[in-house]
Design an enzyme around this catalytic site. Structure first.
Site, PDB file in Angstrom:
ATOM      1  N   LYS A  22      -1.985   4.637  -1.945  1.00 31.51           N
ATOM      2  CA  LYS A  22      -1.458   3.419  -2.564  1.00 31.51           C
ATOM      3  C   LYS A  22      -0.782   2.544  -1.519  1.00 31.51           C
ATOM      4  O   LYS A  22      -1.005   1.323  -1.452  1.00 31.51           O
ATOM      5  CB  LYS A  22      -0.448   3.784  -3.653  1.00 31.51           C
ATOM      6  CG  LYS A  22       0.307   2.593  -4.237  1.00 31.51           C
ATOM      7  CD  LYS A  22       1.298   3.023  -5.294  1.00 31.51           C
ATOM      8  CE  LYS A  22       2.606   3.503  -4.733  1.00 31.51           C
ATOM      9  NZ  LYS A  22       3.520   2.385  -4.366  1.00 31.51           N
ATOM     10  N   ASN A  23       0.053   3.157  -0.687  1.00 34.84           N
ATOM     11  CA  ASN A  23       0.857   2.380   0.250  1.00 34.84           C
ATOM     12  C   ASN A  23       0.048   1.826   1.423  1.00 34.84           C
ATOM     13  O   ASN A  23       0.542   0.946   2.137  1.00 34.84           O
ATOM     14  CB  ASN A  23       2.025   3.230   0.764  1.00 34.84           C
ATOM     15  CG  ASN A  23       3.054   3.493  -0.317  1.00 34.84           C
ATOM     16  OD1 ASN A  23       3.159   2.733  -1.278  1.00 34.84           O
ATOM     17  ND2 ASN A  23       3.801   4.560  -0.179  1.00 34.84           N
ATOM     18  N   CYS A 119      15.793  -2.605  -7.032  1.00 36.56           N
ATOM     19  CA  CYS A 119      14.914  -1.754  -7.838  1.00 36.56           C
ATOM     20  C   CYS A 119      15.675  -0.492  -8.175  1.00 36.56           C
ATOM     21  O   CYS A 119      16.813  -0.301  -7.744  1.00 36.56           O
ATOM     22  CB  CYS A 119      13.615  -1.442  -7.090  1.00 36.56           C
ATOM     23  SG  CYS A 119      13.836  -0.399  -5.646  1.00 36.56           S
ATOM     24  N   ARG A 401       1.997   4.223 -11.690  1.00 41.03           N
ATOM     25  CA  ARG A 401       2.040   3.316 -10.546  1.00 41.03           C
ATOM     26  C   ARG A 401       1.529   3.992  -9.281  1.00 41.03           C
ATOM     27  O   ARG A 401       1.065   3.311  -8.355  1.00 41.03           O
ATOM     28  CB  ARG A 401       3.469   2.823 -10.303  1.00 41.03           C
ATOM     29  CG  ARG A 401       3.999   1.859 -11.354  1.00 41.03           C
ATOM     30  CD  ARG A 401       5.350   1.304 -10.926  1.00 41.03           C
ATOM     31  NE  ARG A 401       5.259   0.779  -9.567  1.00 41.03           N
ATOM     32  CZ  ARG A 401       6.153   1.043  -8.608  1.00 41.03           C
ATOM     33  NH1 ARG A 401       7.191   1.803  -8.852  1.00 41.03           N
ATOM     34  NH2 ARG A 401       5.996   0.519  -7.405  1.00 41.03           N
TER      35      ARG A 401
END
Length: 442
Positions: A22-23, A119, A401
Site C-alpha cells: 500500500k505504502n 489523525c 484501508r
C-alpha cells in the site's frame, strides 16, 4: 457497518500470498501525474480502500482510470488533468493524499491541497514538505485550511530534513524530478517503499540516486517517458501474517515477499521463540513456539523495527512468559489498542511513550473496537489467539484501508473468522461461575 467475528484457539497452518505494498503503491500512483504522454501501467496494486481514495482523487483532477483485465493492475491516463485542487473531503480520508503536491507543482507549476490535519495515531504536520518546496523556489501560502503552492520554475537545492519523513521525502523527490538542476535531500527516509518509487521514476526517465543511506540526489530532467512498474510486496502485511503464525502457535509459509525488507521483524519474532526458515529471497516459513518469550520492542524509522508492526507485536507479547517494554518513538498516540487488548484479558500499563506488558496465560473473547489500521490488525491477532468465547472487532473499515481480503486469507489458513453485518453478530453468553462460556445464534 461490518464487524469481524473470530473464534480463536486454532493454530494457523498453510500458505499465504502477500499482496503489493500500500505504502509503495500510493506515491507511485500519484507520480503518474508527471507522465502524460502515454498511459501509466502499475502492477501488483492491492485492492484497498486507500487505493480507491487515491483513484478518486486522481479522477477529480481529470485523470482517467482505465479498465484492466488484471485485478491488481492500474492503467492511468493523466493527459486530461485540468484541475489542481485536492479537496478536504478526500484528503481527510487519507493523509497520503498530500502526495499530489509534489507532482502537481513539478508538472503544472501549481497545486491547492487541503491540509490533512491530525489523525488517530498522532499529529503529522506537513511543515517539512512546505519548507522544502520553498527551498526549491515555490511560493507557499496557507489559508483557510488549504495549502496553495505555485512556482514559475523549480530549481534544485539542498534539503535537510530535521527528521526523516517518508511522505516528505517522496513529495520532494517528485517535485525535484522535473526541477532545473540538482537537488540533494539529506536525512531522507530509508524505507523500501521510497526506493520502489525511485526505481519506478528512474525506469520512466528520471535521474535519482541514493548515494548514501540517508542522502538522495535528484538530477532534474525536462520530461519523463512512461511509467510502467510492478509494486514491491507489502512488508507490513507480511509481518502481520508472520505474527499470526507466532501468536497461534501455527506453521505458515509466506510467498511473494521480500525477505531483505523483513529483517527487523524476523529478528524480533526469532527472539520471541518463533522458528523462521528462509526458503528463498521471496519465501519464508514461520513456526510458532509453544512458549512465547518476552522481548522488548522499540520502534524507529527503517531499517529498525517499524511502528506499523508495534500493535501486532504487542498482541503477541500479551501471551509471553514474562515482562517486556514496548517503546513507541514515531507516533505519540499509537497505544489506543491497549485498552482494547485489556478487554481481551491482557495485562498492560502505559507510561508516556512506552507500555509495560506482562504476559498472561490466556486471552478471552470479547467485543472490541478498532481505532486505526494497525490497531485493528492487532485485535484480529489477539482474537485468533483467544482460547474461549468469540471476539467481535467493530469499525473494521480501518482494516480495509491496509489489508486486502484478510478474513479470506486467514480462513484459508484454518481460522474461524467471518465478516458480518451488525445484526448478524452471534450472541455470547456471560461466563458462568466456573468461567466457561457458551455461544448461540442471535
Amino acid at each position: 457497518m461490518d464487524k469481524m467475528v473470530i473464534e480463536g484457539g486454532f493454530p494457523l497452518v498453510g500458505e499465504v500470498s502477500i499482496g503489493g505494498s500500500k505504502n509503495a503503491s500510493l506515491p507511485i500512483i500519484v507520480s503518474s501525474i508527471m507522465f502524460d504522454e502515454f498511459d501509466s501501467e502499475i502492477d501488483n496494486v492491492p485492492g484497498l480502500e486507500d487505493i480507491k481514495t487515491i483513484k478518486k482523487l486522481l479522477t477529480s483532477l481529470g485523470a482517467e482510470i482505465k479498465e484492466s483485465d488484471e485485478p491488481d493492475k492500474l492503467v492511468i491516463n493523466t493527459s486530461g488533468i485540468n484541475n489542481y485542487d485536492a479537496p478536504y473531503d478526500l484528503v481527510k480520508t487519507m493523509r497520503a493524499s498530500v502526495l499530489v503536491l509534489g507532482p502537481l507543482v513539478a508538472k503544472y507549476k501549481k497545486a491547492r491541497v487541503s491540509l490533512p490535519g491530525g489523525c488517530a495515531i498522532g499529529a503529522r504536520p506537513i511543515d517539512f514538505h512546505l519548507n522544502a518546496l520553498r527551498s526549491l523556489g515555490a511560493v507557499v501560502e496557507v489559508d483557510h485550511g488549504y495549502v496553495e503552492v505555485h512556482a514559475d520554475k523549480l530549481k534544485g537545492a539542498v534539503i535537510n530534513f530535521p527528521i526523516p519523513t517518508v511522505t516528505g521525502t517522496e513529495n520532494i523527490i517528485m517535485a525535484a524530478t522535473l526541477a532545473e538542476g540538482t537537488t540533494i535531500i539529506k536525512n531522507a527516509a530509508m524505507e523500501p517503499e521510497v526506493d520502489d518509487m525511485i526505481f519506478a521514476l528512474n525506469n520512466g526517465g528520471a535521474d535519482i540516486k541514493r548515494v548514501e543511506q540517508s542522502i538522495i540526489v535528484v538530477n532534474g530532467v525536462k520530461k519523463l517517458r512512461r511509467l510502467c512498474h510492478r509494486v514491491l510486496p507489502d512488508r507490513i502485511e507480511a509481518g502481520t501474517f508472520m505474527t499470526a503464525s507466532a501468536i497461534t502457535k501455527g506453521d505458515i509459509v509466506l510467498k511473494n515477499i521480500n525477505v531483505q525488507h523483513l529483517k527487523a521483524i524476523i529478528d524480533k519474532l526469532s527472539e520471541a521463540g518463533a522458528k523462521i526458515i528462509i526458503n528463498s529471497s521471496s519465501q519464508l516459513r514461520v513456526k510458532g513456539s509453544k512458549a512465547i518469550k518476552s522481548v522488548d520492542i522499540s520502534t524507529a524509522p527503517y531499517p529498525n523495527f517499524p511502528t506499523d508492526m508495534q500493535a501486532q507485536m504487542m498482541a503477541l507479547m500479551t501471551l509471553s512468559g514474562g515482562l517486556c517494554v514496548v517503546t513507541e518513538n514515531v507516533f505519540e498516540n499509537r497505544f489506543m489498542h491497549v485498552a482494547e487488548l485489556i478487554r481481551l484479558g491482557a495485562n498492560i500499563k502505559v507510561r508516556n511513550n512506552f507500555a509495560i506488558v506482562k504476559g498472561v496465560q490466556k486471552l478471552s473473547g470479547a467485543e472490541v473496537m478498532a481505532t486505526d489500521l494497525r490497531a485493528s490488525a492487532s485485535l484480529i491477532l489477539a482474537g485468533l489467539a483467544s482460547s474461549d468465547g468469540l471476539t467481535t472487532v467493530s469499525r473494521i473499515y480501518h482494516l480495509d484501508r491496509g489489508y486486502e481480503k484478510m478474513e479470506e486469507k486467514l480462513s484459508n489458513l484454518g481460522a474461524i473468522i467471518s465478516r458480518v453485518k451488525e445484526n448478524d453478530i452471534p450472541v455470547v453468553d456471560e461466563p458462568d461461575f466456573n468461567g466457561s462460556a457458551c455461544s448461540k445464534s442471535a
